[in-house]
Design an enzyme around this catalytic site. Structure first.
Site, PDB file in Angstrom:
ATOM      1  N   GLU A  95       0.817  -1.219   0.000  1.00  0.00           N
ATOM      2  CA  GLU A  95       0.000   0.000   0.000  1.00  0.00           C
ATOM      3  C   GLU A  95       0.848   1.265   0.000  1.00  0.00           C
ATOM      4  O   GLU A  95       0.455   2.294  -0.533  1.00  0.00           O
ATOM      5  CB  GLU A  95      -0.947   0.015   1.203  1.00  0.00           C
ATOM      6  CG  GLU A  95      -2.122  -0.958   1.098  1.00  0.00           C
ATOM      7  CD  GLU A  95      -1.810  -2.332   1.675  1.00  0.00           C
ATOM      8  OE1 GLU A  95      -0.616  -2.619   1.972  1.00  0.00           O
ATOM      9  OE2 GLU A  95      -2.752  -3.131   1.844  1.00  0.00           O
TER      10      GLU A  95
ATOM     11  N   PHE B 254     -11.734  -7.677  13.941  1.00  0.00           N
ATOM     12  CA  PHE B 254     -10.635  -8.109  13.081  1.00  0.00           C
ATOM     13  C   PHE B 254     -10.325  -7.019  12.057  1.00  0.00           C
ATOM     14  O   PHE B 254     -11.203  -6.516  11.371  1.00  0.00           O
ATOM     15  CB  PHE B 254     -11.006  -9.421  12.369  1.00  0.00           C
ATOM     16  CG  PHE B 254      -9.932  -9.889  11.427  1.00  0.00           C
ATOM     17  CD1 PHE B 254      -8.672 -10.243  11.908  1.00  0.00           C
ATOM     18  CD2 PHE B 254     -10.158  -9.950  10.063  1.00  0.00           C
ATOM     19  CE1 PHE B 254      -7.666 -10.645  11.031  1.00  0.00           C
ATOM     20  CE2 PHE B 254      -9.162 -10.364   9.187  1.00  0.00           C
ATOM     21  CZ  PHE B 254      -7.906 -10.707   9.675  1.00  0.00           C
ATOM     22  N   GLN B 255      -9.068  -6.666  11.975  1.00  0.00           N
ATOM     23  CA  GLN B 255      -8.572  -5.635  11.060  1.00  0.00           C
ATOM     24  C   GLN B 255      -9.255  -4.286  11.251  1.00  0.00           C
ATOM     25  O   GLN B 255      -9.486  -3.551  10.298  1.00  0.00           O
ATOM     26  CB  GLN B 255      -8.678  -6.099   9.608  1.00  0.00           C
ATOM     27  CG  GLN B 255      -7.727  -7.275   9.343  1.00  0.00           C
ATOM     28  CD  GLN B 255      -7.539  -7.575   7.872  1.00  0.00           C
ATOM     29  OE1 GLN B 255      -8.445  -7.408   7.072  1.00  0.00           O
ATOM     30  NE2 GLN B 255      -6.339  -8.038   7.508  1.00  0.00           N
TER      31      GLN B 255
ATOM     32  N   LYS C 223     -17.643  -1.460   5.730  1.00  0.00           N
ATOM     33  CA  LYS C 223     -17.949  -2.451   4.703  1.00  0.00           C
ATOM     34  C   LYS C 223     -19.444  -2.510   4.383  1.00  0.00           C
ATOM     35  O   LYS C 223     -19.842  -2.566   3.220  1.00  0.00           O
ATOM     36  CB  LYS C 223     -17.456  -3.823   5.173  1.00  0.00           C
ATOM     37  CG  LYS C 223     -17.569  -4.898   4.132  1.00  0.00           C
ATOM     38  CD  LYS C 223     -16.958  -6.211   4.639  1.00  0.00           C
ATOM     39  CE  LYS C 223     -16.984  -7.262   3.541  1.00  0.00           C
ATOM     40  NZ  LYS C 223     -16.368  -8.520   3.978  1.00  0.00           N
TER      41      LYS C 223
ATOM     42  N   MET D 123      23.611   9.580   3.343  1.00  0.00           N
ATOM     43  CA  MET D 123      23.414  10.842   4.055  1.00  0.00           C
ATOM     44  C   MET D 123      23.672  10.665   5.549  1.00  0.00           C
ATOM     45  O   MET D 123      24.206  11.551   6.214  1.00  0.00           O
ATOM     46  CB  MET D 123      21.998  11.371   3.793  1.00  0.00           C
ATOM     47  CG  MET D 123      21.756  12.774   4.298  1.00  0.00           C
ATOM     48  SD  MET D 123      22.941  13.960   3.625  1.00  0.00           S
ATOM     49  CE  MET D 123      22.035  14.622   2.234  1.00  0.00           C
TER      50      MET D 123
HETATM   51  C1  LIG Z   1      11.776   6.112   6.020  1.00  0.00           C
HETATM   52  C2  LIG Z   1      13.043   6.782   6.402  1.00  0.00           C
HETATM   53  N1  LIG Z   1      13.864   6.230   7.311  1.00  0.00           N
HETATM   54  C3  LIG Z   1      15.017   6.831   7.647  1.00  0.00           C
HETATM   55  C4  LIG Z   1      15.374   8.009   7.089  1.00  0.00           C
HETATM   56  C5  LIG Z   1      16.673   8.695   7.489  1.00  0.00           C
HETATM   57  N2  LIG Z   1      17.572   8.809   6.333  1.00  0.00           N
HETATM   58  C6  LIG Z   1      17.693   9.931   5.603  1.00  0.00           C
HETATM   59  S1  LIG Z   1      18.724   9.786   4.325  1.00  0.00           S
HETATM   60  C7  LIG Z   1      19.103   8.197   4.741  1.00  0.00           C
HETATM   61  C8  LIG Z   1      20.055   7.399   3.938  1.00  0.00           C
HETATM   62  C9  LIG Z   1      19.515   7.033   2.612  1.00  0.00           C
HETATM   63  O1  LIG Z   1      20.363   6.086   2.026  1.00  0.00           O
HETATM   64  P1  LIG Z   1      20.248   5.760   0.497  1.00  0.00           P
HETATM   65  O2  LIG Z   1      18.825   5.514   0.133  1.00  0.00           O
HETATM   66  O3  LIG Z   1      21.210   4.697   0.138  1.00  0.00           O
HETATM   67  O4  LIG Z   1      20.656   7.143  -0.183  1.00  0.00           O
HETATM   68  P2  LIG Z   1      22.084   7.870  -0.144  1.00  0.00           P
HETATM   69  O5  LIG Z   1      22.060   8.879   0.956  1.00  0.00           O
HETATM   70  O6  LIG Z   1      23.116   6.819   0.088  1.00  0.00           O
HETATM   71  O7  LIG Z   1      22.192   8.516  -1.477  1.00  0.00           O
HETATM   72  C10 LIG Z   1      18.393   7.812   5.888  1.00  0.00           C
HETATM   73  C11 LIG Z   1      18.509   6.502   6.542  1.00  0.00           C
HETATM   74  C12 LIG Z   1      14.471   8.574   6.165  1.00  0.00           C
HETATM   75  N3  LIG Z   1      14.701   9.753   5.582  1.00  0.00           N
HETATM   76  N4  LIG Z   1      13.339   7.944   5.825  1.00  0.00           N
END
Ligand SMILES: Cc1ncc(C[n+]2csc(CCOP(=O)(O)OP(=O)(O)O)c2C)c(N)n1
Ligand SMILES: [Mg+2]
Lengths: 173, 573
Positions: free
Chosen positions: B64, B126-127, B176, B485
């Site tokens: 989803e 349920f659900q 539903k 990042m």
């Molecule tokens: C759902 C979610 N969980 C955690 C984060 C924290 N977060 C921000 S950037 C990042 C790293 C992303 O890694 P990647 O997709 O490999 O991209 P890169 O930075 O390596 O280009 C994380 C864990 C987020 N933004 N969203």
């Protein structure tokens, strides 16, 4: 500073949840919030007493309230001529001699005893919040067993000494 | 016997249930595509979908979350509302991230969620999930439809609310039994929302004030946000900018609202924005914000944000004005209407030649830069090459992380509605499914999804969809084998303690793609990059490309957390 905000809202389901949720999320310090029917069917009136310390935060509050789809009108009536009332029920310990003493205390407040049992009595008081506060302070030494307050309801007096500013998203800017 | 069967069938077909009514309402709203996933509470809706002739496609995603992000990508690139179906309980909770994302980024989404039967609501059936409770803080509005007769009206109202004023997500929760109920006759669809009257036209007094301020300004700058795009005001913005020679910066979500290659464009401002854009804001004496919300990723430390500027703010949402930044000229309006009103004014072009010269000079002096060690593929260089191979004309969707910022920095956009990214919520897993929605909404356009190896793994199951529907989305993974990042912040602000941010293993993305029937390609060396890109973009169909990029690369320049825009790090090599 304590601000008194009234909001006229459409009585759709979830409206109270939406408003209290928003106030909570945006970290407004709510002292009391009341909601009940207004003179128009399907429309409710809310009175929100909130503690905000700067003008910007207050402006945010009214704007965020106005933004709610079910909110029809928001007014900050703090500095207006208003009537504001709260009701409190106070259950205090008291039997025999004490009862007369308590009666003497509450009389100037025009409060009344609405329930009596073997060793306690319940007092009902209505008025401005300060008055309710004062009575509670006076009754404390007797031992307050239970206390319930409604929170404030308020609106403007029929006659206003000066111009009323209404806070409305479309008009304020 | 045979005859009887046929007539019975016809009888079934002619029966109109709440679900049929719902499908009809969606047809009436000219819905083109629905993203969804079935389940117990929405069985009657899916049955109506099966039985009824309808004018829209249903896209069965594999999660989803994929459905709602696809709907967001569709909405962002077409301006039309994205529609989602999800079942009760876990179906709904799986779209929560997307709803919150759409709320933050003001995207028009209408999510229909199944609910347990009315009589058991509140019994932990349920659900069952408290959809109204869960979604209230993350929706523009939400409904639970208890009476069938309300349904057609509610749908109409929801589309109106989601798409007007400041757009946003609306949830319609339908028990539903309401969808199973037989409908009788016609229902009144008219609605009135007295508490919802967005202010479209600007206050002329404030427009005059802004006009006067432009005349007097010596260091004016515009910050253009997504509001310009929602209002379809890019032509008006360009005219204003060119008439009065006003330098323009954009927010992350405002990319494309003004041509990035225009001489008066200073590029993106904010945490990883252009130095010249941030300094222009810092030094400005008149800051004109059009449709942006002064998000903290734009402003950095508010104490140092545009300290000398008189601030004008055009926004359709009055609550955004003055929320973060003190505003002298508040203009509550649709950006197009406000700009049109401003263009009607006769304004003297401000005397700010020196300012423009300085900015032009700084633009030359402080461009984005990167080192390029020969043994690795440079992620920044890769984006530049994608830009050149696609003539800068592709629709770009991104995930969240370093690759997102590099895409923002190096894929310079000249036209609107081609930039799809999760700004406010920063949702990993957004980019790839968003590309599915973007491609469905723009069948003729080239859609490139630039994702990280981390985020892609959050929603890569939607490869099924691009294969099944043969959607020629080009997925480009900037694979640095890390949560880049996070790794960067740990390097810079946590003394290189790389806690849980470097992947020990990654899947073979080529084989992963192939297992879904999608073409997979890989490049590990710089000299293979161009040929691989040619292969990707000359292929007629979906592709997943695994580019092994340098792990150690960081995104620069940068406003460190808590710092002001004038304190950017890594401005020069
Ligand atoms: C759902 C979610 N969980 C955690 C984060 C924290 N977060 C921000 S950037 C990042 C790293 C992303 O890694 P990647 O997709 O490999 O991209 P890169 O930075 O390596 O280009 C994380 C864990 C987020 N933004 N969203
Ligand atoms: Mg990565």
């Amino acid at each position: 500073m304590k601000q008194i905000i009234t909001a006229t809202v459409q009585n759709r389901s979830g409206v109270l949840n939406r408003i209290t949720g928003m106030l909570n999320k945006r970290q407004f310090n709510i002292e009391s919030i009341t909601v009940g029917a207004s003179e128009i069917e399907g429309i409710s009136k809310m009175t929100i007493v909130v503690d905000v310390n700067d003008h910007q935060k207050l402006e945010q509050l009214t704007k965020q309230l106005n933004k709610q789809i079910d909110v029809l009108k928001v007014s900050d009536i703090t500095d207006q001529a208003i009537v504001a009332r709260e009701l409190a029920l106070i259950k205090v310990v008291g039997s025999g001699q004490l009862r007369a003493e308590i009666q003497g205390i509450i009389a100037p407040f025009r409060a009344s005893i609405i329930d009596v049992s073997k060793d306690n009595l319940t007092i009902q008081v209505t008025g401005k919040q300060e008055k309710v506060d004062a009575l509670i302070t006076l009754l404390k030494p007797y031992g307050i067993k239970e206390l319930a307050r409604t929170g404030m309801v308020a609106f403007l007096r029929g006659q206003q000494p000066s111009h009323v500013t209404e806070i409305n998203s479309a008009l304020s800017i | 016997m045979k005859v009887k069967l046929e007539s019975e069938m016809r009888a079934v077909q002619n029966v109109v249930t709440g679900a049929d009514l719902l499908i009809q309402s969606l047809i009436d709203e000219d819905v083109e595509v629905i993203f969804g996933y079935p389940g117990g509470a929405v069985l009657p809706i899916y049955d109506a979908l099966y039985r009824q002739k309808h004018s829209f496609q249903h896209i069965l995603t594999r999660h989803e979350q994929g459905a709602i992000h696809a709907a967001e990508g569709y909405a962002r690139t077409t301006g039309k509302p994205g529609v989602v179906f999800a079942t009760s309980g876990p179906g709904v909770t799986n779209i929560i991230t997307g709803i919150a994302d759409a709320m933050m980024d003001s995207l028009p989404i209408i999510a229909f969620t199944g609910q347990v039967t009315k009589t058991v609501i509140g019994t932990d059936a349920f659900q069952e999930a408290d959809v109204m409770g869960i979604t209230t803080p993350i929706t523009k509005y939400n409904y639970q439809v208890k009476e069938l007769s309300d349904l057609p009206r509610v749908v109409k109202e929801a589309f109106h609310i989601a798409t007007t004023g400041r757009p946003g997500p609306v949830v319609i929760d339908i028990p539903k039994d309401v969808t199973q109920e037989l409908s009788v006759g016609e229902y009144d669809c008219s609605f009135s929302l007295p508490g919802y009257q967005p202010t479209i036209r600007p206050n002329p007094l404030q427009i005059t004030k802004l006009a006067d301020s432009i005349e007097q300004a010596q260091r004016p700058v515009i910050v253009a946000g997504a509001g310009v795009l929602f209002a379809e005001a890019t032509d008006e913005l360009k005219e204003l900018v060119e008439t009065y020679k006003l330098p323009v910066t954009t927010t992350l979500l405002g990319l494309g609202s003004f041509p990035g290659t225009h001489p008066l464009s200073l590029g993106m401002a904010g945490m990883h924005g252009n130095y010249v854009a941030n300094m222009a804001i810092y030094k400005s004496d008149l800051l004109i914000n059009i449709g942006a919300r002064f998000d903290d990723r734009l402003t950095g430390n508010l104490h140092h944000f545009a300290p000398k500027a008189k601030v004008a703010h055009i926004d359709i949402d009055p609550a955004e004005i003055g929320k973060n930044v003190k505003t002298e000229i508040p203009i509550v309006a649709d950006a197009k209407k406000a700009l049109q009103a401003l263009l009607q004014k006769r304004i003297q072009t401000p005397k700010h030649d020196k300012w423009c010269e300085t900015l032009a000079h700084n633009k030359q002096e402080y461009p984005f830069w990167y080192d390029h060690p020969e043994e690795y593929i440079s992620p920044q260089g890769l984006i530049e090459k994608i830009h050149s191979v696609t003539n800068g004309e592709a629709i770009i969707t991104t995930d969240v992380g370093q690759h997102q910022m590099w895409a923002a920095q190096y894929y310079t956009l000249d036209s609107p509605n081609k930039w799809v990214t999760s700004g406010g919520l920063g949702t990993m897993g957004f980019g790839f499914p968003a590309a599915i929605g973007a491609q469905l909404g723009n069948p003729e356009e080239l859609v490139v999804s630039i994702v990280g190896d981390g985020g892609f793994q959050m929603t890569c199951q939607e490869l099924s969809v691009i294969h099944e529907k043969n959607l020629p989305v080009k997925v480009i993974i900037l694979n640095n084998e890390a949560l880049g990042m996070v790794r960067q912040w740990q390097e810079k602000f946590f003394e290189k303690r790389y806690s849980e941010s470097v992947f020990a293993t990654n899947p073979d993305f080529v084989k992963l793609a192939e297992s879904y029937g999608v073409k997979g390609v890989r490049a590990t060396k710089e000299e293979d990059v161009l040929a691989t890109l040619e292969a990707i973009f000359s292929y007629d169909g979906p592709v997943v490309a695994d580019f092994r990029v340098c792990q150690q690369e960081n995104v620069y320049p940068m406003i460190a957390p808590g710092k002001g825009a004038h304190e950017m790090l890594g401005v020069k090599r």
